[in-house]
Design a protein around this motif. Structure first.
Motif, short mmCIF file in Angstrom:
data_model
loop_
_atom_site.label_atom_id
_atom_site.label_comp_id
_atom_site.label_asym_id
_atom_site.label_seq_id
_atom_site.Cartn_x
_atom_site.Cartn_y
_atom_site.Cartn_z
N SER A 140 0.82 -1.21 0.00
CA SER A 140 0.00 0.00 0.00
C SER A 140 0.85 1.26 0.00
CB SER A 140 -0.92 0.00 1.22
OG SER A 140 -0.18 -0.16 2.41
N ALA A 141 2.18 1.09 -0.01
CA ALA A 141 3.07 2.24 -0.03
C ALA A 141 3.09 2.89 -1.42
CB ALA A 141 4.47 1.83 0.38
N GLU A 142 3.46 4.17 -1.47
CA GLU A 142 3.63 4.88 -2.75
C GLU A 142 4.99 4.51 -3.31
OE1 GLU A 142 1.94 6.71 -5.47
OE2 GLU A 142 1.18 7.77 -3.70
N LEU A 143 5.03 3.99 -4.55
CA LEU A 143 6.30 3.56 -5.16
C LEU A 143 6.65 4.43 -6.37
CD1 LEU A 143 5.96 -0.35 -5.18
CD2 LEU A 143 7.12 1.08 -3.50
N THR A 144 7.89 4.83 -6.43
CA THR A 144 8.39 5.49 -7.64
C THR A 144 8.83 4.40 -8.61
OG1 THR A 144 10.66 5.56 -6.83
CG2 THR A 144 9.21 7.42 -6.25
N PRO A 145 8.99 4.72 -9.90
CA PRO A 145 9.48 3.70 -10.83
C PRO A 145 10.80 3.08 -10.38
CG PRO A 145 8.63 5.58 -12.03
CD PRO A 145 8.63 5.96 -10.58
N GLY A 146 11.68 3.90 -9.81
CA GLY A 146 12.96 3.38 -9.33
C GLY A 146 12.78 2.42 -8.17
N ALA A 147 11.94 2.79 -7.22
CA ALA A 147 11.70 1.92 -6.06
C ALA A 147 11.05 0.61 -6.49
CB ALA A 147 10.81 2.65 -5.06
N GLU A 148 10.17 0.70 -7.48
CA GLU A 148 9.51 -0.51 -7.97
C GLU A 148 10.54 -1.44 -8.62
OE1 GLU A 148 6.46 -1.39 -11.58
OE2 GLU A 148 5.78 0.11 -10.10
N ARG A 149 11.47 -0.85 -9.39
CA ARG A 149 12.49 -1.66 -10.06
C ARG A 149 13.43 -2.32 -9.05
NH1 ARG A 149 14.45 2.07 -12.55
NH2 ARG A 149 16.31 2.46 -11.26
N GLU A 150 13.86 -1.56 -8.05
CA GLU A 150 14.78 -2.11 -7.05
C GLU A 150 14.11 -3.18 -6.20
OE1 GLU A 150 17.21 0.67 -4.83
OE2 GLU A 150 16.77 2.24 -6.31
N THR A 151 12.85 -3.00 -5.91
CA THR A 151 12.12 -4.02 -5.15
C THR A 151 12.00 -5.30 -5.95
OG1 THR A 151 10.83 -2.28 -4.07
CG2 THR A 151 9.98 -4.51 -3.92
N LEU B 274 13.70 -9.29 -5.22
CA LEU B 274 12.91 -10.52 -5.20
C LEU B 274 13.26 -11.46 -6.35
CD1 LEU B 274 9.49 -8.84 -4.37
CD2 LEU B 274 10.71 -10.44 -2.87
N ALA B 275 14.26 -11.11 -7.11
CA ALA B 275 14.65 -11.93 -8.27
C ALA B 275 14.98 -13.35 -7.82
CB ALA B 275 15.86 -11.31 -8.97
N GLY B 276 14.52 -14.34 -8.55
CA GLY B 276 14.79 -15.73 -8.25
C GLY B 276 13.71 -16.39 -7.42
N VAL B 277 12.77 -15.60 -6.86
CA VAL B 277 11.68 -16.19 -6.07
C VAL B 277 10.74 -16.99 -6.96
CG1 VAL B 277 9.68 -15.68 -4.64
CG2 VAL B 277 11.82 -14.43 -4.28
N ALA B 278 10.53 -16.52 -8.20
CA ALA B 278 9.65 -17.20 -9.15
C ALA B 278 10.10 -16.85 -10.56
CB ALA B 278 8.20 -16.77 -8.93
N ASN B 279 9.54 -17.56 -11.54
CA ASN B 279 9.89 -17.25 -12.94
C ASN B 279 9.53 -15.82 -13.28
OD1 ASN B 279 10.74 -19.88 -13.23
ND2 ASN B 279 8.76 -20.60 -14.06
N THR B 280 8.37 -15.39 -12.78
CA THR B 280 7.91 -14.02 -13.02
C THR B 280 7.68 -13.35 -11.68
OG1 THR B 280 6.81 -14.70 -15.06
CG2 THR B 280 6.14 -12.60 -14.09
N VAL B 281 8.29 -12.16 -11.50
CA VAL B 281 8.12 -11.40 -10.27
C VAL B 281 7.51 -10.04 -10.63
CG1 VAL B 281 9.24 -10.26 -8.33
CG2 VAL B 281 10.03 -12.53 -9.07
N GLU B 282 6.41 -9.70 -9.95
CA GLU B 282 5.74 -8.43 -10.21
C GLU B 282 5.60 -7.66 -8.89
OE1 GLU B 282 2.03 -9.42 -12.13
OE2 GLU B 282 3.01 -11.08 -13.20
N VAL B 283 5.85 -6.35 -8.97
CA VAL B 283 5.75 -5.50 -7.79
C VAL B 283 4.71 -4.42 -8.06
CG1 VAL B 283 6.95 -3.87 -6.29
CG2 VAL B 283 8.14 -5.94 -7.10
N TYR B 284 3.75 -4.29 -7.15
CA TYR B 284 2.68 -3.32 -7.33
C TYR B 284 2.52 -2.47 -6.07
CZ TYR B 284 1.40 -6.34 -11.24
OH TYR B 284 1.43 -7.08 -12.40
N GLY B 285 2.38 -1.18 -6.29
CA GLY B 285 2.19 -0.26 -5.19
C GLY B 285 0.84 0.43 -5.26
N ARG B 286 0.73 1.51 -4.51
CA ARG B 286 -0.54 2.21 -4.36
C ARG B 286 -1.13 2.67 -5.69
NH1 ARG B 286 -0.08 7.23 -0.55
NH2 ARG B 286 0.56 5.55 0.84
N GLY B 287 -0.29 3.22 -6.57
CA GLY B 287 -0.79 3.72 -7.85
C GLY B 287 -1.43 2.62 -8.68
#
Length: 799
Positions: free
Chosen positions: A98-109, A113-126
């Motif tokens: 529920s936090a506000e994510l910038t494009p950079g923060a979304e990319r770093e997050t 999480l890389a390697g947790v699954a074949n596809t990793v998706e990060v979604y924030g408040r926007g």
């Protein structure tokens, strides 16, 4: 989906559990998958899980509305470390915050999480807000999103009509964060959507009103005007006939603890007609007028038993009747957690409440009710964990006593004010009406004002309606306690009796103590007890003498009875019948006999009023005897002929015969023209009631052939299926065969007979709930994790 305006929620109004369920519903709608809630707390890196043909999809929810980039990254790295504990490799992993994510923060997050699954998706408040715009049904269901401040509640208040506006608003503001959505909420929502009406019934404190208020919020969000507990019948019809989409809400529609404790003897008929009108409007796929009603199940059963009008209304609502039953264990636990989490702010108290299994004993107790939990937790706001737990256990063992200590500490004027209010209208009472019934206390108006101020907010709520101050008990459980107190307090009951202003004041008292020799008398109080029977035997002399005094004071004489109006007279006769009934209920008590001279005088008064009626047409006379019959029938007890007071009841019934024989011949003789036309119209309307009463026109004062000439034109608009039955009833009354009428209506009847009969309409079935996701297998563990979280912080971020 261009053109859709995305909402801008910060999601701070949601609890961690609410946020998880919200994300589950949103992902289920967006991905068209069934996401299941997996765990709350130590979950091994899984909050939500969905099965696909390619493998598992896992989602982790982080409800941290004010978190910065660093906090989000630390949380992501921690979740990445838990991945091995999942025991399988998901094909897709979603990290939702529920936090506000910038494009950079979304990319770093995402990189964390890389390697947790074949596809990793990060979604924030926007992202959540953008997807929510595509699924308004999810937004509607999760009302805590859009009612995240008192501003939203007050906007609803301004748009609608609330006769207990301030108290209702305070209740919604207080409870919306504590609300837990469960299956019955969804069944009620689907029922209201499909049928335009819902009747919620259940035990006291089961959560009926909370579900109803949830529905109110949903329909207000759809643009409906909200009308809550409308008092004036004329207003019901005005709101029903205008063009504004409206949701009507009748809380405790037939009384809070007893049938007809709403204060109006005509309420049942008015309510039945209103329900009928609402139901008849539900013909299309959409409707602009919807109805929400609640009733305690015991009151509903008693109402159906005692009132034909209410029975018809409930039958019309049978297809949209939803029973609010005992809640599942996990729902009870979450409700308890929400109350405790919001009320307790002391760090040590929260830490103490986070350990042990105390909450399981509370949630599993047979007397658990949402209202009880709300009352106890709210009044223990500043106390220790041990004191809160002890108070909860004590209240659950003896729920009626949660108000005892508080009541007994009040001054006498406060106590009598509350006891008086408990027997008056269950919705609202004008301040002056209460004052009039406090005659036994030597106090000025200002003294009563002081009592109201002392009680306001704890025992009563006050407001204004039509320029007058109104009072109501703050909670139905207080009413339960006060009724029980009266049942064991002859002194308090005697004060109520002596200070009664009208017979109507004592009707609820008498009806709660009807004698046991009435075989059809079921237990009237919600707990299954006739609480007033014993105390009324003790106070029988005072009660019955006061009833007679009040009847003598009824301001009804011939001058009051306008031509064509019979309500005052029928009300007087009904009240006389009730007084005889109540003498009969107490006839075994000392000094409870019906004085013969008083009854003879009362019957003489009624006879004079009947004689004084000015009747120039047959129709008002038929209306008079029909209404008198209904009044006597509704008030007559099912006594055997051997009962000592069966005779007086029979004498009251003779008033009907006297009214007819006194007026009918004179009307026929002195009406020079048009008598047959008036009689024909009257017979069409009142034939059944006249036949049941054994009354008929005087045969030598009218021409049967003349009546026959007018009948057909009055019957042409009748339902063809009912015409033959109606003609039979009319012929039974006058003792004449109306052959001309039958011949003139024959083409209509023949046409209908040639049609293929339609199949009887099958009653709609109650919509079955289909959950978005299967319930969690480890519900108790999930709730336990919630209580463990109490020790994590001194105050929840989301409150």
């Amino acid at each position: 989906m261009s053109g859709i305006i995305a909402p801008d929620y910060d999601f701070a109004s949601l609890s961690p559990y609410d946020f998880e369920v919200f994300v589950r519903d949103l992902l289920s709608a967006q991905d068209r998958l069934i996401y299941s809630t997996y765990r709350v707390g130590a979950d091994g890196g899984i909050d939500l899980k969905a099965a696909t043909d390619k493998g598992w999809v896992v989602a982790q929810c982080k409800h941290t509305p004010s978190a910065d980039k660093g906090s989000v990254l630390r949380a992501a790295r921690k979740e990445a470390g838990k991945a091995a504990g999942m025991g399988f490799a998901p094909v897709r992993y979603l990290f939702v915050t529920s936090a506000e994510l910038t494009p950079g923060a979304e990319r770093e997050t995402q990189e964390a999480l890389a390697g947790v699954a074949n596809t990793v998706e990060v979604y924030g408040r926007g992202w959540l807000n953008a997807v929510l715009a595509r699924h308004p049904e999810v937004e509607r269901r999760h009302f805590k999103l859009w009612i995240s401040s008192t501003q939203a509640v007050r906007a609803m208040m301004q748009d609608g009509v609330f006769l207990r506006g301030e108290s209702r608003m305070q209740r919604i503001e207080r409870n919306y964060l504590r609300f837990v959505h469960h299956d019955t909420c969804e069944v009620a929502e689907l029922t209201l959507d499909e049928h335009g009406c819902v009747l919620l019934s259940g035990a006291p404190g089961a959560g009926k009103t909370t579900i109803a208020e949830y529905l109110l919020l949903l329909w207000w969000h759809r643009g409906f005007r909200v009308v809550v507990d409308p008092r004036t019948v004329d207003q019901w019809w005005a709101w029903l006939e205008d063009d504004t989409p409206t949701v009507f809400f009748f809380d405790d529609a037939w009384g809070q603890t007893h049938h007809q404790d709403h204060g109006s003897r005509h309420h049942d008929t008015d309510m039945s007609e209103f329900v009928e009108s609402i139901v008849e409007r539900q013909t299309g796929s959409t409707t602009s007028k919807v109805l929400i009603m609640t009733s305690r199940v015991q009151v509903l059963q008693e109402t159906v038993r005692l009132s034909d009008a209410s029975r018809r209304a409930v039958e019309r609502l049978a297809h949209c009747h939803v029973t609010v039953e005992r809640l599942p264990h996990d729902v009870r636990g979450r409700m308890l957690f929400n109350h405790v989490n919001l009320a307790m702010t002391d760090p040590q108290t929260r830490q103490d409440l986070s350990t042990g299994s105390w909450w399981q004993q509370v949630a599993d107790h047979q007397n658990y009710s949402p209202r009880l939990i709300e009352i106890v937790v709210r009044r223990n706001r500043a106390r220790s964990a041990r004191e809160l737990i002890d108070d909860l256990e004590e209240a659950l063992e003896n729920p009626h006593e949660i108000w005892g200590a508080s009541f007994r500490a009040l001054p006498p004027v406060d106590q009598q004010l509350l006891l008086t209010l408990s027997l008056m209208d269950s919705q609202l009472v004008q301040w002056q009406e209460v004052v009039q019934r406090l005659g036994g206390i030597p106090s000025s108006d200002s003294h009563v004002d002081a009592a109201v101020e002392r009680l306001n907010g704890s025992w009563i709520t006050k407001g204004f309606h039509a320029g007058s101050q109104i009072l109501a008990l703050a909670d139905p459980s207080q009413r339960d306690f006060l009724i029980r107190y009266l049942s064991v307090s002859p002194g308090a009951m005697t004060a109520i009796i002596k200070n009664a202003v009208t017979v109507d004041d004592l009707l609820p008292v008498c009806r709660r103590g009807e004698a046991t020799e009435l075989e059809s008398n079921l237990r009237l109080f919600s707990s299954g007890e006739d609480l007033f029977r014993s105390v009324l035997d003790t106070c029988a002399r005072e009660l019955l003498a006061r009833l007679r005094e009040l009847w003598d004071d009824c301001p009804c004489d011939a001058a009051d009875l306008a031509h064509g109006s019979v309500r005052e007279l029928t009300s007087l006769v009904e009240t006389l019948t009730l007084i005889v009934r109540f003498h009969g209920d107490r006839h075994q008590a000392a000094e409870a006999a019906l004085p013969a001279d008083w009854f003879a005088g009362a019957l003489s008064r009624v006879t004079l009023l009947v004689d004084g009626q000015s009747m120039t047409s047959i129709e008002p006379l038929a209306e008079l005897v029909t209404d008198l019959a209904a009044a006597i029938e509704s008030a007559s007890p099912p006594w055997p002929t051997s009962h000592p007071l069966f005779g007086p009841i029979s004498q009251i019934r003779t008033v009907i015969d006297h009214a007819w024989t006194r007026h009918e011949p004179g009307i026929a003789r002195h009406q020079n023209t048009g008598y047959e036309a008036d009689l024909a119209e009257t017979l069409v309307r009142y034939a059944n009631s006249l036949a049941s009463l054994g009354l008929r026109p005087t045969v030598d004062t009218y021409s049967p052939a003349g009546v026959d000439a007018y009948l057909a034109q009055h019957l042409e608009d009748y339902d063809p299926d009912e015409v033959v039955e109606q003609i039979d009833s009319i012929e039974d009354v006058v003792g004449w065969n109306f052959t001309d009428t039958r011949e003139r209506l024959a083409p209509l009847l023949d046409t209908e007979e040639e049609q293929t009969p339609s199949l009887p309409r099958r009653a709609p079935t109650l919509p079955r709930h289909t959950p978005v996701a299967a319930p969690p297998a480890d519900a108790s563990a999930a709730v336990a994790a919630l209580f463990r979280s109490l020790g994590a912080s001194s105050r929840p971020e989301w409150s």
